[in-house]
Design an enzyme around this catalytic site. Sequence first.
Site, mmCIF file in Angstrom:
data_model
loop_
_atom_site.group_PDB
_atom_site.id
_atom_site.type_symbol
_atom_site.label_atom_id
_atom_site.label_comp_id
_atom_site.label_asym_id
_atom_site.label_seq_id
_atom_site.Cartn_x
_atom_site.Cartn_y
_atom_site.Cartn_z
ATOM 1 N N GLU A 117 9.351 1.359 -6.282
ATOM 2 C CA GLU A 117 8.290 1.093 -5.651
ATOM 3 C C GLU A 117 7.407 2.136 -5.339
ATOM 4 O OE1 GLU A 117 6.905 -2.998 -5.353
ATOM 5 O OE2 GLU A 117 6.358 -0.981 -5.075
ATOM 6 N N ILE A 148 -2.178 -9.148 -8.489
ATOM 7 C CA ILE A 148 -0.613 -8.457 -9.120
ATOM 8 C C ILE A 148 0.317 -8.520 -8.465
ATOM 9 C CG2 ILE A 148 0.163 -6.289 -10.115
ATOM 10 C CD1 ILE A 148 -2.474 -5.187 -11.000
ATOM 11 N N HIS A 205 -1.839 -13.218 -1.062
ATOM 12 C CA HIS A 205 -2.714 -14.876 -1.527
ATOM 13 C C HIS A 205 -1.772 -15.425 -2.139
ATOM 14 C CE1 HIS A 205 -6.887 -13.242 -0.404
ATOM 15 N NE2 HIS A 205 -6.216 -13.608 0.913
ATOM 16 N N LYS A 225 -5.677 -8.250 6.580
ATOM 17 C CA LYS A 225 -4.833 -8.323 5.342
ATOM 18 C C LYS A 225 -5.022 -7.084 4.765
ATOM 19 C CE LYS A 225 -3.924 -10.573 1.035
ATOM 20 N NZ LYS A 225 -4.601 -9.674 0.329
HETATM 21 C C1 LIG Z 1 -1.856 -2.353 -8.889
HETATM 22 C C2 LIG Z 1 -0.741 -2.896 -8.378
HETATM 23 C C3 LIG Z 1 -0.818 -3.929 -7.332
HETATM 24 C C4 LIG Z 1 0.571 -4.307 -6.666
HETATM 25 C C5 LIG Z 1 1.841 -4.243 -7.426
HETATM 26 C C6 LIG Z 1 1.835 -3.245 -8.437
HETATM 27 C C7 LIG Z 1 0.592 -2.691 -9.013
HETATM 28 C C8 LIG Z 1 0.524 -1.644 -10.151
HETATM 29 C C9 LIG Z 1 3.273 -3.252 -9.095
HETATM 30 C C10 LIG Z 1 3.595 -4.445 -9.538
HETATM 31 C C11 LIG Z 1 3.551 -2.035 -10.051
HETATM 32 C C12 LIG Z 1 4.052 -2.797 -7.824
HETATM 33 C C13 LIG Z 1 4.215 -3.829 -6.933
HETATM 34 C C14 LIG Z 1 3.826 -3.256 -5.540
HETATM 35 C C15 LIG Z 1 3.715 -4.426 -4.855
HETATM 36 C C16 LIG Z 1 2.868 -4.110 -3.321
HETATM 37 C C17 LIG Z 1 2.970 -5.438 -5.494
HETATM 38 C C18 LIG Z 1 3.964 -6.647 -5.766
HETATM 39 O O1 LIG Z 1 4.740 -6.667 -6.522
HETATM 40 N N1 LIG Z 1 3.711 -7.373 -4.880
HETATM 41 C C19 LIG Z 1 2.605 -7.716 -3.962
HETATM 42 O O2 LIG Z 1 2.293 -8.691 -3.293
HETATM 43 N N2 LIG Z 1 1.413 -6.911 -4.326
HETATM 44 C C20 LIG Z 1 1.706 -5.875 -5.164
HETATM 45 N N3 LIG Z 1 0.678 -4.995 -5.560
HETATM 46 C C21 LIG Z 1 -0.477 -5.164 -4.594
HETATM 47 C C22 LIG Z 1 -1.665 -6.404 -4.687
HETATM 48 O O3 LIG Z 1 -1.795 -6.715 -6.075
HETATM 49 C C23 LIG Z 1 -2.793 -6.209 -4.146
HETATM 50 O O4 LIG Z 1 -2.362 -6.225 -2.520
HETATM 51 C C24 LIG Z 1 -3.857 -7.450 -4.105
HETATM 52 O O5 LIG Z 1 -4.847 -7.309 -3.104
HETATM 53 C C25 LIG Z 1 -3.151 -8.948 -3.868
HETATM 54 O O6 LIG Z 1 -4.176 -9.652 -4.222
HETATM 55 P P1 LIG Z 1 -4.449 -10.559 -3.237
HETATM 56 O O7 LIG Z 1 -5.511 -10.042 -2.103
HETATM 57 O O8 LIG Z 1 -5.433 -11.610 -3.929
HETATM 58 O O9 LIG Z 1 -3.223 -11.278 -2.484
HETATM 59 N N4 LIG Z 1 2.900 -4.889 -6.984
HETATM 60 MN MN LIG Z 2 -7.321 -12.878 -3.275
#
Ligand SMILES: Cc1cc2c3c(c1C)C(C)(C)C[C@H]1C[C@@H](C)[C@]4(C(=O)NC(=O)N=C4N2C[C@H](O)[C@H](O)[C@H](O)COP(=O)(O)O)N31
Ligand SMILES: [Mn+2]
Length: 498
Positions: free
Chosen positions: A279, A167, A187, A391
């Site tokens: 955020e 996400i 990622h 990570k």
């Molecule tokens: C559940 C959720 C997870 C989020 C985000 C949101 C929600 C609801 C919203 C969109 C509301 C707010 C932002 C906040 C912002 C952190 C970020 C983002 O914009 N950029 C980012 O890099 N990671 C985000 N994540 C976290 C991310 O999905 C996880 O870290 C996941 O492990 C990444 O997958 P890979 O390991 O495969 O890399 N967004």
């Molecule tokens: Mn991943």
Amino acid sequence: MPSESIMRFVEALRRDGDLASIDAEVDPHLEVAAIIRRVYEQRAKAPLFNNVKGARNGLYRILGAPGGLSSDPKFPYRRLARQLALPGDATLGDVIDKMLSAKKSQPLPPVHVATGPCKENIILGNDVDLTKLPNPLLNRADGGDYIQTLGINIVQHPTQDWTNWSIARAMVTDKNKMVGLIMKPQHIARLFDAWKKSGSGRDIPYAIALGAPPIATMAASMPLPAGVSEAEYVGALCGSPLELVKCETNDMYVPANSEIVLEGTISISETAKEGPFGEMHGYSFLDENSQQPIYNVTAITHRNDAILPVCVPGRSSLGPDETHTMIGTLASAEMRQLLQDAGLPVTQVFTPYETQVIWAAVQVDRKRLAEMGTNAQELCNKIGSLVFRHKAGMQVHRLLVVGDDIDPFDFNDVTWAYATRCRPYLDEFHFEDVPAYPLVPYMSHGTGTKLTGGKVVANCLLPAEYKGQQEWVTCDFENGYPEEIKKKVLSRWADFGL
Ligand SMILES: Cc1cc2c3c(c1C)C(C)(C)C[C@H]1C[C@@H](C)[C@]4(C(=O)NC(=O)N=C4N2C[C@H](O)[C@H](O)[C@H](O)COP(=O)(O)O)N31
Ligand SMILES: [Mn+2]
Ligand SMILES: [K+]
């Protein structure tokens, strides 16, 4: 079976009496978000807005707070439970165990099907106009309308067999353009760099599946290891393969019963100003905007009467939203796995909502700890090095190492141990040479370095506990009195009219 679609999930919420289906017209410009934000803070029912001002031809209804705490205080995590087909009284520990339960299983690849609900309406090329959608403005300080807050960003590695689901936020900038945060070490950023390095010069095909099956969205929010295709992990979790359909304008595959699918390419050269965005730590910094990659949109496909799930991030101590209940809880799962795989006597990890999931309590089994013949310095440096250089630990800046008399999910327990057993300075082990989480306010707007350091492990165990001795009696009703006294007190409690 976990709720294999948003529609099934909405039905489960309705059955639980945890859904407010709203037919009155609401304005996506701030009004919808303000309601959702207050729903988190008041622990009210999840709002389903059936009549969003400006919606047309089935685009779109809005479901708020799908991962917020349920409106029934007896079952706070029931919404997360319904997403994972766990019993309504599931605890956060059950959610963590469930999301880790496929770690030792074989990945189960998805299957490709010819069509599905997300193909009921297909909008291509010139007919694509994002500005005609009722995109929500989520906070008065936001730099744009964030249509993407709970969808799955689907991107493939240019050469390896790895399709990543995550996400990452994105806001609408034009009729067929969005701009979205692509941040290291995520990622999606790693794949973005791999595409740029591949030298093909091609923009990156992507899809964003909005309103995908909830368990898929959970895996997208989980820091699974690099190289793991989340769809295969979800298949192993469910014990049956996910059904995906091919995009219209590129070779990406999306969950067939997604509500809305955006397709296109992420530019490897063009950027635009992105943010500010309210955020996950409860701040929207007015100067927060950076140049981020442009998402070109070449197609929109959607179910009839499609539902857009929306997260409105903010202060979690008032009531957590999905950036706490999903990001925090799922990172806790991966951190626990990491520490257990390293052979440490870690029994649970959790990021308290009261700390905006910036802190994590690491619970250790004190009997096994005593067998290690170790001390705070050794243990905390080992835990800090593992977590802060991984990570899964990226978003955590303070680890509290606590014993098994402390419930990591109970912030009263955690702060009691931290306040009384962690001597400032001697019991704190600092890490300045590890990657920081740039979105944490004291990093992005603090006095020190922005991308490294600012992390610490707090030892909340007294020296005697490292030898397996608890040299005190805890002074609370639970621990301070013999069973027969407690029984007597409880049996007479009502008579005393207390
Ligand atoms: C559940 C959720 C997870 C989020 C985000 C949101 C929600 C609801 C919203 C969109 C509301 C707010 C932002 C906040 C912002 C952190 C970020 C983002 O914009 N950029 C980012 O890099 N990671 C985000 N994540 C976290 C991310 O999905 C996880 O870290 C996941 O492990 C990444 O997958 P890979 O390991 O495969 O890399 N967004
Ligand atoms: Mn991943
Ligand atoms: K992920």
